[in-house]
Design an enzyme around this catalytic site. Structure first.
Site, mmCIF file in Angstrom:
data_model
loop_
_atom_site.group_PDB
_atom_site.id
_atom_site.type_symbol
_atom_site.label_atom_id
_atom_site.label_comp_id
_atom_site.label_asym_id
_atom_site.label_seq_id
_atom_site.Cartn_x
_atom_site.Cartn_y
_atom_site.Cartn_z
ATOM 1 N N ASN A 272 0.878 -1.160 0.000
ATOM 2 C CA ASN A 272 0.000 0.000 0.000
ATOM 3 C C ASN A 272 0.920 1.216 0.000
ATOM 4 O OD1 ASN A 272 -1.785 2.048 0.474
ATOM 5 N ND2 ASN A 272 -2.684 1.159 2.320
ATOM 6 N N ARG B 151 -2.665 -1.995 -3.413
ATOM 7 C CA ARG B 151 -3.908 -1.261 -3.151
ATOM 8 C C ARG B 151 -3.925 -0.023 -4.057
ATOM 9 N NH1 ARG B 151 -5.644 2.746 1.561
ATOM 10 N NH2 ARG B 151 -7.824 2.823 0.976
ATOM 11 N N HIS C 20 -13.451 2.213 0.341
ATOM 12 C CA HIS C 20 -13.444 1.133 1.352
ATOM 13 C C HIS C 20 -14.018 -0.154 0.773
ATOM 14 C CE1 HIS C 20 -13.817 4.290 4.816
ATOM 15 N NE2 HIS C 20 -12.546 3.955 4.662
ATOM 16 N N LEU D 165 -16.335 1.760 10.143
ATOM 17 C CA LEU D 165 -16.166 2.947 10.980
ATOM 18 C C LEU D 165 -14.740 3.004 11.495
ATOM 19 C CD1 LEU D 165 -19.481 2.587 13.082
ATOM 20 C CD2 LEU D 165 -19.175 3.713 10.866
ATOM 21 N N GLY D 166 -13.873 3.658 10.751
ATOM 22 C CA GLY D 166 -12.488 3.874 11.190
ATOM 23 C C GLY D 166 -12.271 5.372 11.221
ATOM 24 N N ARG E 99 -13.335 14.446 8.539
ATOM 25 C CA ARG E 99 -14.136 14.813 7.358
ATOM 26 C C ARG E 99 -15.593 15.015 7.764
ATOM 27 N NH1 ARG E 99 -12.272 9.831 4.364
ATOM 28 N NH2 ARG E 99 -10.095 10.254 3.882
ATOM 29 N N MET F 262 -11.585 8.576 18.383
ATOM 30 C CA MET F 262 -12.830 8.234 19.075
ATOM 31 C C MET F 262 -12.595 7.798 20.522
ATOM 32 S SD MET F 262 -16.032 8.311 18.912
ATOM 33 C CE MET F 262 -16.908 8.235 17.364
ATOM 34 N N GLY G 170 -15.894 0.621 14.730
ATOM 35 C CA GLY G 170 -16.933 -0.409 14.638
ATOM 36 C C GLY G 170 -16.560 -1.667 15.409
ATOM 37 N N ASN H 143 -14.356 -1.808 18.016
ATOM 38 C CA ASN H 143 -13.967 -1.620 19.425
ATOM 39 C C ASN H 143 -14.879 -0.751 20.272
ATOM 40 O OD1 ASN H 143 -11.272 -2.986 19.375
ATOM 41 N ND2 ASN H 143 -10.942 -1.476 17.755
ATOM 42 N N GLU I 284 -8.121 -5.769 5.157
ATOM 43 C CA GLU I 284 -8.027 -5.342 3.760
ATOM 44 C C GLU I 284 -6.817 -5.968 3.076
ATOM 45 O OE1 GLU I 284 -9.443 -0.966 3.332
ATOM 46 O OE2 GLU I 284 -8.970 -1.251 5.435
HETATM 47 P P1 AMP Z 1 -8.969 2.747 11.831
HETATM 48 O O1 AMP Z 1 -8.891 3.903 10.854
HETATM 49 O O2 AMP Z 1 -9.834 1.622 11.337
HETATM 50 O O3 AMP Z 1 -7.637 2.295 12.343
HETATM 51 O O4 AMP Z 1 -9.748 3.307 13.126
HETATM 52 C C1 AMP Z 1 -9.254 4.376 13.877
HETATM 53 C C2 AMP Z 1 -10.323 4.835 14.867
HETATM 54 O O5 AMP Z 1 -10.693 3.723 15.707
HETATM 55 C C3 AMP Z 1 -9.860 5.939 15.769
HETATM 56 O O6 AMP Z 1 -10.868 6.924 15.886
HETATM 57 C C4 AMP Z 1 -9.688 5.230 17.099
HETATM 58 O O7 AMP Z 1 -9.901 6.088 18.175
HETATM 59 C C5 AMP Z 1 -10.789 4.215 17.031
HETATM 60 N N1 AMP Z 1 -10.608 3.167 18.050
HETATM 61 C C6 AMP Z 1 -9.659 2.212 18.088
HETATM 62 N N2 AMP Z 1 -9.791 1.472 19.227
HETATM 63 C C7 AMP Z 1 -10.847 2.000 19.912
HETATM 64 C C8 AMP Z 1 -11.491 1.691 21.156
HETATM 65 N N3 AMP Z 1 -11.060 0.703 21.931
HETATM 66 N N4 AMP Z 1 -12.545 2.459 21.524
HETATM 67 C C9 AMP Z 1 -12.973 3.483 20.754
HETATM 68 N N5 AMP Z 1 -12.417 3.809 19.568
HETATM 69 C C10 AMP Z 1 -11.368 3.086 19.153
#
Ligand code: AMP
Length: 400
Positions: free
Chosen positions: A7, A93, A182, A211-212, A243, A285, A334, A336, A386
């Site tokens: 990537n 990717r 995605h 949801l990342g 965003r 988050m 999503g 966690n 992914e």
């Molecule tokens: P990603 O882009 O898929 O790596 O997701 C990143 C997002 O996941 C960030 O906003 C992190 O704060 C959130 N995240 C990861 N672990 C947790 C958790 N245990 N509780 C809440 N948000 C989480």
């Protein structure tokens, strides 16, 4: 059978090496800050205790060519890959495949040319993805290379969902339409969802919520995507880390007039200063959740807005799908953030979604179900992967 997944970003290359006989990860890592002071390599290998053990080395890395050579040499040094000749293929990717690429494609000069032609649609990503492919082809010319597109899964969306209600010539001449992103993640989790539910994917209607830091929803009808929340670019749809997601487009012209900001400055605000960060000052988050718990009203508002937007998409996609078999949560949030999942599914019993709060709070490895016994719709957490999806599609594209 080994497959390397790359990537390539403008100043980074992430990599993962798989043994596709059992889909195990032989090595993974990244090269960051290429061409900048502070360039470094992180390299992780499976540890005998389970999980991966990581080492980080600061090294001058002038460009992507040197970066690729370094990846090949650490893979060799660690015994994961004797040389690139051992590879069945390299999967890349690629963010934007436009309307041309509905499937992964074996990389040829024509394919590179077509991806180059799509740069106006993804000016930040496609050039870096191309650079990664060119360097890998030069450095490992005998290894077949495959481009796997983030947009491809959404190419099954019908025109009434992908067209915008603007003059037809803007679509014909400038390709303005919904593409969605995605796709690799939505494809992977829906496939895993069908396996988990022990049903054929083409018999299932699902809503997939990735949801990342970026976030998108997809409506899957009998295994095929029929709508998604991201549009021409990843800016549309759900509220994200930085965003804004859906917005009245007239806000942009209003801000230009009222603030004197250029359209480029407003674009940057909507992409980098908005979303959770714009509402409460932080985009992570975990921190938003902690602040909300401690009583911070802006963080509480950010969570309410974030979940309200997701709920609207669940309702809209439920309406277009008719029957709904399951809702899938994936991505860092999503997978966690139980408090987000709970709020998104609150008071949706009339749509057949009823969460079991105890199951929702219990973190489990792999896929797990959250719905109560009474729920007509399954509610699933499915960790996305992914890189593995790219490796699988690479093998499939090269003929098994
Ligand atoms: P990603 O882009 O898929 O790596 O997701 C990143 C997002 O996941 C960030 O906003 C992190 O704060 C959130 N995240 C990861 N672990 C947790 C958790 N245990 N509780 C809440 N948000 C989480």
């Amino acid at each position: 059978m080994k497959v390397l997944v790359l990537n390539s970003g403008s100043s980074s290359i992430k990599y993962q090496l798989f043994d596709m006989r059992d889909e195990s990860v032989l090595a993974a890592g990244s090269i960051e800050q290429i061409g900048e002071p502070g360039s470094h390599l992180s390299h992780a290998l499976p540890s005998p205790q389970g999980g991966m053990s990581k080492t980080v080395r600061d090294l001058p890395i002038a460009d992507h060519r040197q970066g690729f050579a370094l990846i090949a040499s650490v893979l060799k040094e660690s015994g994961a890959l004797a040389d690139t000749g051992e590879l069945r293929g390299i999967g890349h990717r690629v963010v934007h495949g436009g309307e041309q690429f509905k499937e992964p494609a074996r990389v040829t000069p024509e394919v590179l040319g077509a991806i180059r032609g799509l740069i106006p649609l993804a000016p930040l990503h496609n050039p870096a993805n191309l650079l990664g492919m060119e360097v890998a082809m030069e450095s490992a010319p005998s290894v077949p290379q495959v481009a796997v597109f983030d947009t491809a899964f959404h190419q099954s969306i019908p025109s009434h969902a992908y067209r915008y209600a603007i003059p037809k010539k803007l679509y014909e001449a400038h390709h303005v339409r919904r593409y969605g992103f995605h796709g690799t993640s939505h494809r992977y989790v829906t496939k895993k969802g069908a396996e988990f539910l022990k049903k054929p994917l083409d018999s299932l209607n699902l809503i997939s919520l990735h949801l990342g830091n970026g976030a998108s929803a997809a409506a899957i009808h009998q295994g095929r995507c029929i709508d998604t929340s991201m549009g021409l670019t990843p800016l549309e749809g759900l509220i994200m880390g930085t965003r804004c997601g859906d917005l009245d487009p007239a806000i942009i012209f209003y801000l230009e007039r009222e603030t004197g900001l250029s359209s480029a400055a407003i674009e940057s605000i909507l992409n980098k200063e908005s979303g959770l960060k714009g509402i409460c000052g932080v985009n992570d988050m975990r921190t938003v959740g902690e602040l909300a718990k401690a009583g911070n009203p802006e963080a509480q508002l950010a969570i309410s807005m974030y979940c309200y937007r997701i709920k609207k998409y669940i309702g809209a996609y439920h309406a277009v799908l008719g029957e709904l078999d399951g809702v899938i949560f994936t991505g860092g949030i999503g997978e966690n953030a139980d408090f987000i999942r709970a709020e998104c599914c609150e008071n949706l019993a009339h749509l057949g979604l009823e969460m079991d709060n105890r199951k929702n709070r219990g973190r489990q490895e792999g896929c797990f179900a959250l719905e109560s016994r009474a729920s007509r719709v399954k509610i699933l957490v499915i960790p996305t992967n992914e890189e593995l999806e790219i490796a699988e599609q690479t093998v499939a594209c090269l003929g098994g």
